[in-house]
Design an enzyme around this catalytic site. Structure first.
Site, short mmCIF file in Angstrom:
data_model
loop_
_atom_site.label_atom_id
_atom_site.label_comp_id
_atom_site.label_asym_id
_atom_site.label_seq_id
_atom_site.Cartn_x
_atom_site.Cartn_y
_atom_site.Cartn_z
N ASP A 193 0.87 -1.19 0.00
CA ASP A 193 0.00 0.00 0.00
C ASP A 193 0.90 1.23 0.00
O ASP A 193 1.63 1.49 0.96
CB ASP A 193 -0.91 0.01 1.22
CG ASP A 193 -1.81 1.22 1.24
OD1 ASP A 193 -2.67 1.34 0.36
OD2 ASP A 193 -1.64 2.07 2.15
N GLU A 277 -1.07 -1.67 -6.26
CA GLU A 277 -2.14 -0.94 -6.92
C GLU A 277 -1.61 -0.28 -8.18
O GLU A 277 -0.48 0.24 -8.19
CB GLU A 277 -2.72 0.12 -6.00
CG GLU A 277 -3.44 -0.41 -4.79
CD GLU A 277 -3.90 0.68 -3.87
OE1 GLU A 277 -5.12 0.91 -3.79
OE2 GLU A 277 -3.05 1.31 -3.25
N ASP A 360 -3.47 1.84 6.70
CA ASP A 360 -2.59 1.28 5.69
C ASP A 360 -2.47 -0.23 5.80
O ASP A 360 -2.40 -0.93 4.78
CB ASP A 360 -1.20 1.92 5.80
CG ASP A 360 -1.25 3.42 5.57
OD1 ASP A 360 -2.13 3.86 4.79
OD2 ASP A 360 -0.44 4.15 6.15
#
Length: 474
Positions: A193, A277, A360
């Site tokens: 993340d 991501e 997170d």
């Protein structure tokens, strides 16, 4: 076909060699700009596209015989020919980007090179030689001293002489490596993340702090830039001040590059699979946090991580940028997390199910689960198997875009748009237990969203949704 790697070393040319290198850089720059001008002129006049062989004959061979371009004969023809080929590559990337053949961000047409800033000259194998005394001979320049920091694994196919804006010289070799570089397999895997408060959060709550290299040097850089602004144009003092500014920029870039490379290498050494991501860094850089986003260099880190995974035999999966990793509760699967700009300051939150989450760490768990699901689908496609052929039940999307669990009955599948509720999920469900499975859709498809007994209009344009939703996850 082997893997092409680039090795860069510092070189220390003598004063006469620096003069020869300056002439080479200037001739390479002129030929490159002449190629662009010739093709732009042909396009404006409606003439056929000039080919590389025609331009080499016209702009190099024939130009040497003219009085205006006679000084082109003072440098190696190898560097001039490579300059034409570099212009061809730039136009090829531009045309393929316009036609859709080239993935990624749109590429613009090539621009003319400038005399200031970074200068380069590329040589093929017939333009350079590695000497037994540790030096490298560059055509038209001579034998240049090299500060070797490692051995080259094979004979280089090309060498590029580089002069940075700070005045330092480097030589960059391209080497083809044939041997297998796969690392021994490990059993760990991690989601990543990305953020601004912390550079990255890994599995188990391991945090990589954000070093903020630019912010540390910002005051020193501002002072050097003010000193540069006070100097007279064309003076030697202005040249010295410009060099000082370039050195500070180079120091920031070197520190950042070293940090990113070491972080990526450490992650792939400890994990067999890496899930991240897919970020829209270009969109985020237009937000209010642009300075910090440029400083953290997410795009460079992810490209380095993907390249190292491919090189060392690791699995790399990038999940969809619209996946609600921050808002999704990793315990029950409900959309109860902080969202919007008002939720940026929320670092810890408690779900209605009673689970307490770190912002997170919870996002990393959701990213890892979704990445594991996508990796399993990729492996099935690679093996030529489908869920129907193997006889196994698998998840699919329902009409509203949510997860349709084959282990639940039809009544249990009903629910709000984009949400399918029920317990007893199958082993491949990306959500753990819970009562809600959530999916996301592009911003153009976002419409009305139900909140309790009210319906909220969430329709926004794609650009603003991209910026706002990703900032929400920082």
């Amino acid at each position: 076909m082997g893997t092409f790697l680039r090795y860069t070393f510092r070189v220390y040319p003598t004063v006469p060699q620096r003069r020869s290198a300056a002439r080479t850089f200037g001739c390479v720059r002129v030929v490159f700009n002449d190629v662009i001008a010739a093709r732009e002129r042909a396009r404006a006049e409606g003439l056929p596209y000039p080919r590389s062989a025609q331009l080499q004959r016209q702009l190099i061979t024939e130009a040497k015989r003219t009085r205006e371009r006679a000084w082109l004969a003072e440098v190696s023809v190898v560097a001039l020919q490579q300059s034409v080929r570099d212009a061809d590559t730039a136009y090829k990337n531009f045309f393929e980007s316009r036609s859709g053949k080239r993935p990624g961000r749109p590429v613009g047409p090539p621009r003319s090179k400038r005399r200031s800033h970074r200068q380069t000259a590329r040589f093929t194998r017939r333009g350079f030689t590695l000497k037994q005394n540790g030096k490298v001979h560059l055509a038209g320049i001579g034998e240049v001293k090299v500060a070797w920091s490692r051995r080259l694994p094979a004979l280089p196919s090309s060498a590029t002489l580089i002069k940075e804006a700070s005045g330092k010289y480097f030589v960059s070799f391209v080497v083809s490596v044939e041997e297998d570089q796969t690392l021994p397999p490990v059993h760990d895997e991690t989601g990543i993340d990305m953020g601004l408060k912390s550079f990255a959060v890994l599995r188990g709550g391991n945090v990589i702090d954000n070093p903020r290299f630019f912010k540390r040097m910002e005051r020193k850089l501002a002072k050097a830039q003010r000193a540069l602004a006070r100097k007279d144009q064309g003076s030697k003092n202005r040249a010295k001040a410009r060099l000082r500014v370039a050195q500070i920029h180079e120091s920031i870039a070197n520190r950042r590059r070293d940090f990113l490379e070491q972080a990526a290498r450490r992650i792939i050494a400890e994990n067999q699979s890496v899930f991240v991501e897919s970020l829209s860094v270009a969109g985020l850089s237009r937000s209010s946090a642009a300075k910090g986003i440029h400083d953290v260099a997410w795009g460079k880190f992810l490209r380095s991580l993907e390249a190292k995974c491919a090189r060392y035999g690791r699995d790399f999966v990038a999940i969809d940028r619209w996946f609600p990793s921050t808002r999704l509760c990793s315990a029950c699967g409900s959309l109860a997390g902080p969202h919007g700009r008002q939720g940026l300051q929320v670092r810890k939150w408690v779900c209605a199910c009673g689970a307490a989450h770190d912002r997170d760490a919870n996002a990393e768990i959701n990213i890892r689960r979704e990445g594991r699901r996508l990796l399993e689908e990729r492996k099935q496609l690679a093996e030529g198997r489908s869920s129907s052929e193997s006889g196994a039940k698998s998840e699919s999307r329902n009409d509203c875009g949510g997860y349709e669990d084959p282990y639940l009955s039809g009544d249990a599948q009903s629910g709000r748009p984009g949400i399918c509720s029920g317990a007893g999920r199958g082993p491949r469900n990306p959500l753990k237990g819970g009562q809600e499975a959530v999916t996301t859709t592009p911003a153009r498809k976002v419409g009305l969203r139900k909140e309790g007994n009210r319906v909220r209009d969430d329709r926004v344009d794609a650009k603003s949704a991209d910026d706002t939703r990703r900032v929400d996850r920082l």
